[in-house]
Design a protein around this motif. Structure first.
Motif, PDB file in Angstrom:
ATOM      1  N   PRO A  14       8.923 -24.247  12.543  1.00 47.63           N
ATOM      2  CA  PRO A  14       7.466 -24.125  12.395  1.00 47.63           C
ATOM      3  C   PRO A  14       6.863 -22.995  13.225  1.00 47.63           C
ATOM      4  O   PRO A  14       5.699 -22.666  13.054  1.00 47.63           O
ATOM      5  CB  PRO A  14       6.957 -25.491  12.875  1.00 47.63           C
ATOM      6  N   PHE A  15       7.649 -22.366  14.100  1.00 43.85           N
ATOM      7  CA  PHE A  15       7.136 -21.275  14.922  1.00 43.85           C
ATOM      8  C   PHE A  15       7.062 -19.949  14.163  1.00 43.85           C
ATOM      9  O   PHE A  15       6.533 -18.975  14.678  1.00 43.85           O
ATOM     10  CB  PHE A  15       7.993 -21.085  16.173  1.00 43.85           C
ATOM     11  N   TYR A  16       7.617 -19.900  12.952  1.00 43.11           N
ATOM     12  CA  TYR A  16       7.662 -18.659  12.186  1.00 43.11           C
ATOM     13  C   TYR A  16       6.876 -18.794  10.890  1.00 43.11           C
ATOM     14  O   TYR A  16       6.813 -19.860  10.304  1.00 43.11           O
ATOM     15  CB  TYR A  16       9.112 -18.252  11.886  1.00 43.11           C
ATOM     16  N   ASP A  17       6.293 -17.681  10.445  1.00 44.74           N
ATOM     17  CA  ASP A  17       5.502 -17.635   9.214  1.00 44.74           C
ATOM     18  C   ASP A  17       6.204 -16.762   8.187  1.00 44.74           C
ATOM     19  O   ASP A  17       7.241 -16.182   8.461  1.00 44.74           O
ATOM     20  CB  ASP A  17       4.112 -17.046   9.507  1.00 44.74           C
ATOM     21  N   GLY A  74       0.798  -1.224   0.000  1.00 49.88           N
ATOM     22  CA  GLY A  74       0.000   0.000   0.000  1.00 49.88           C
ATOM     23  C   GLY A  74       0.831   1.274   0.000  1.00 49.88           C
ATOM     24  O   GLY A  74       0.296   2.371   0.075  1.00 49.88           O
ATOM     25  N   GLY A  75       2.157   1.128  -0.048  1.00 49.88           N
ATOM     26  CA  GLY A  75       3.034   2.286  -0.065  1.00 49.88           C
ATOM     27  C   GLY A  75       3.393   2.822   1.311  1.00 49.88           C
ATOM     28  O   GLY A  75       4.007   3.869   1.438  1.00 49.88           O
ATOM     29  N   ASN A  76       3.003   2.103   2.371  1.00 46.07           N
ATOM     30  CA  ASN A  76       3.307   2.537   3.735  1.00 46.07           C
ATOM     31  C   ASN A  76       4.714   2.090   4.125  1.00 46.07           C
ATOM     32  O   ASN A  76       5.133   0.978   3.811  1.00 46.07           O
ATOM     33  CB  ASN A  76       2.298   1.941   4.725  1.00 46.07           C
ATOM     34  N   SER A  77       5.417   2.927   4.851  1.00 41.38           N
ATOM     35  CA  SER A  77       6.785   2.614   5.270  1.00 41.38           C
ATOM     36  C   SER A  77       6.790   1.426   6.227  1.00 41.38           C
ATOM     37  O   SER A  77       5.955   1.318   7.121  1.00 41.38           O
ATOM     38  CB  SER A  77       7.421   3.819   5.964  1.00 41.38           C
ATOM     39  N   LEU A  78       7.753   0.520   6.027  1.00 40.67           N
ATOM     40  CA  LEU A  78       7.928  -0.619   6.916  1.00 40.67           C
ATOM     41  C   LEU A  78       9.044  -0.363   7.928  1.00 40.67           C
ATOM     42  O   LEU A  78       9.265  -1.149   8.831  1.00 40.67           O
ATOM     43  CB  LEU A  78       8.278  -1.883   6.109  1.00 40.67           C
ATOM     44  N   TYR A  79       9.758   0.736   7.759  1.00 41.67           N
ATOM     45  CA  TYR A  79      10.935   0.995   8.577  1.00 41.67           C
ATOM     46  C   TYR A  79      10.565   1.327  10.013  1.00 41.67           C
ATOM     47  O   TYR A  79       9.633   2.073  10.284  1.00 41.67           O
ATOM     48  CB  TYR A  79      11.750   2.150   7.992  1.00 41.67           C
ATOM     49  N   SER A  80      11.309   0.751  10.953  1.00 38.68           N
ATOM     50  CA  SER A  80      11.241   1.114  12.364  1.00 38.68           C
ATOM     51  C   SER A  80      12.599   0.777  12.964  1.00 38.68           C
ATOM     52  O   SER A  80      13.352  -0.031  12.408  1.00 38.68           O
ATOM     53  CB  SER A  80      10.130   0.348  13.096  1.00 38.68           C
ATOM     54  N   ASN A  81      12.915   1.384  14.084  1.00 41.32           N
ATOM     55  CA  ASN A  81      14.187   1.074  14.739  1.00 41.32           C
ATOM     56  C   ASN A  81      14.261  -0.389  15.138  1.00 41.32           C
ATOM     57  O   ASN A  81      15.306  -1.026  15.003  1.00 41.32           O
ATOM     58  CB  ASN A  81      14.397   1.972  15.953  1.00 41.32           C
ATOM     59  N   ALA A  82      13.151  -0.945  15.635  1.00 40.76           N
ATOM     60  CA  ALA A  82      13.137  -2.352  16.047  1.00 40.76           C
ATOM     61  C   ALA A  82      13.359  -3.269  14.842  1.00 40.76           C
ATOM     62  O   ALA A  82      14.123  -4.236  14.928  1.00 40.76           O
ATOM     63  CB  ALA A  82      11.816  -2.684  16.739  1.00 40.76           C
ATOM     64  N   LEU A  83      12.704  -2.972  13.726  1.00 43.42           N
ATOM     65  CA  LEU A  83      12.888  -3.777  12.519  1.00 43.42           C
ATOM     66  C   LEU A  83      14.340  -3.697  12.051  1.00 43.42           C
ATOM     67  O   LEU A  83      14.947  -4.703  11.714  1.00 43.42           O
ATOM     68  CB  LEU A  83      11.965  -3.299  11.402  1.00 43.42           C
ATOM     69  N   ASP A 141      14.525  -7.488   0.672  1.00 44.05           N
ATOM     70  CA  ASP A 141      13.076  -7.291   0.784  1.00 44.05           C
ATOM     71  C   ASP A 141      12.401  -8.528   1.363  1.00 44.05           C
ATOM     72  O   ASP A 141      11.439  -8.421   2.114  1.00 44.05           O
ATOM     73  CB  ASP A 141      12.457  -6.883  -0.555  1.00 44.05           C
ATOM     74  N   GLN A 142      12.914  -9.717   1.054  1.00 40.96           N
ATOM     75  CA  GLN A 142      12.353 -10.944   1.619  1.00 40.96           C
ATOM     76  C   GLN A 142      12.635 -11.020   3.122  1.00 40.96           C
ATOM     77  O   GLN A 142      11.770 -11.441   3.898  1.00 40.96           O
ATOM     78  CB  GLN A 142      12.928 -12.161   0.905  1.00 40.96           C
ATOM     79  N   LEU A 143      13.841 -10.626   3.537  1.00 40.54           N
ATOM     80  CA  LEU A 143      14.170 -10.618   4.963  1.00 40.54           C
ATOM     81  C   LEU A 143      13.288  -9.619   5.704  1.00 40.54           C
ATOM     82  O   LEU A 143      12.753  -9.929   6.773  1.00 40.54           O
ATOM     83  CB  LEU A 143      15.652 -10.285   5.170  1.00 40.54           C
ATOM     84  N   ILE A 144      13.091  -8.444   5.140  1.00 35.58           N
ATOM     85  CA  ILE A 144      12.251  -7.431   5.780  1.00 35.58           C
ATOM     86  C   ILE A 144      10.816  -7.938   5.916  1.00 35.58           C
ATOM     87  O   ILE A 144      10.189  -7.784   6.960  1.00 35.58           O
ATOM     88  CB  ILE A 144      12.315  -6.102   5.008  1.00 35.58           C
ATOM     89  N   THR A 145      10.305  -8.582   4.880  1.00 30.58           N
ATOM     90  CA  THR A 145       8.953  -9.153   4.960  1.00 30.58           C
ATOM     91  C   THR A 145       8.878 -10.205   6.060  1.00 30.58           C
ATOM     92  O   THR A 145       7.938 -10.221   6.854  1.00 30.58           O
ATOM     93  CB  THR A 145       8.541  -9.760   3.605  1.00 30.58           C
ATOM     94  N   PHE A 146       9.874 -11.089   6.109  1.00 31.64           N
ATOM     95  CA  PHE A 146       9.914 -12.117   7.153  1.00 31.64           C
ATOM     96  C   PHE A 146       9.899 -11.471   8.542  1.00 31.64           C
ATOM     97  O   PHE A 146       9.168 -11.904   9.429  1.00 31.64           O
ATOM     98  CB  PHE A 146      11.160 -12.996   6.987  1.00 31.64           C
ATOM     99  N   LEU A 147      10.691 -10.427   8.735  1.00 31.41           N
ATOM    100  CA  LEU A 147      10.780  -9.777  10.040  1.00 31.41           C
ATOM    101  C   LEU A 147       9.501  -9.029  10.394  1.00 31.41           C
ATOM    102  O   LEU A 147       9.143  -8.937  11.570  1.00 31.41           O
ATOM    103  CB  LEU A 147      11.981  -8.836  10.076  1.00 31.41           C
TER     104      LEU A 147
END
Length: 118
Positions: A83-86, A27-36, A95-101
């Motif tokens: 199996p504990f992670y989706d 949707g064009g929203n930023s995914l960035y955060s200090n925790a991420l 970009d795949q790592l960021i999506t996973f996180l």
């Protein structure tokens, strides 16, 4: 952000730092955060309190196995098999790592100290 593998550089604020700050969802929203960003660095550097870290630095009283039953909790185990992670299970690009996180915000996160530091 799907420009293929990131090339190494010595330039301050290189491509993976820029890519992390410019990450957006569909949707064009930023995914960035200090925790991420912290979790992304932990994952990339493989410097996070998991079994392989404890083994590498000879922590004697820490659990090396994963709660899912794997004998050694490793970065690869977390990203591809646990199996504990989706989310995406094959991580080849930032970009795949960021999506996973984003899907798994506690992956590669340090838990808070119960009594504080020191």
């Amino acid at each position: 952000m799907d420009a293929g593998p990131l090339a190494q550089t010595t330039v301050k604020g290189g491509p993976w730092l820029q890519a992390a700050k410019s990450a957006v969802d569909s949707g064009g929203n930023s995914l960035y955060s200090n925790a991420l960003f912290a979790c992304m660095c932990h994952a990339i550097l493989d410097h996070v309190p998991i079994g392989s870290f404890y083994e590498r630095f000879n922590f004697t009283n820490e659990q090396r196995s994963c709660d899912c039953g794997s004998p050694l909790e490793t970065r690869r185990h977390i990203l591809e098999f646990c199996p504990f992670y989706d989310g995406p299970r094959v991580i080849r690009r930032l970009d795949q790592l960021i999506t996973f996180l984003k899907v798994n915000p506690m992956a590669f996160a340090f838990s808070s100290a119960s009594a504080g530091v020191g």
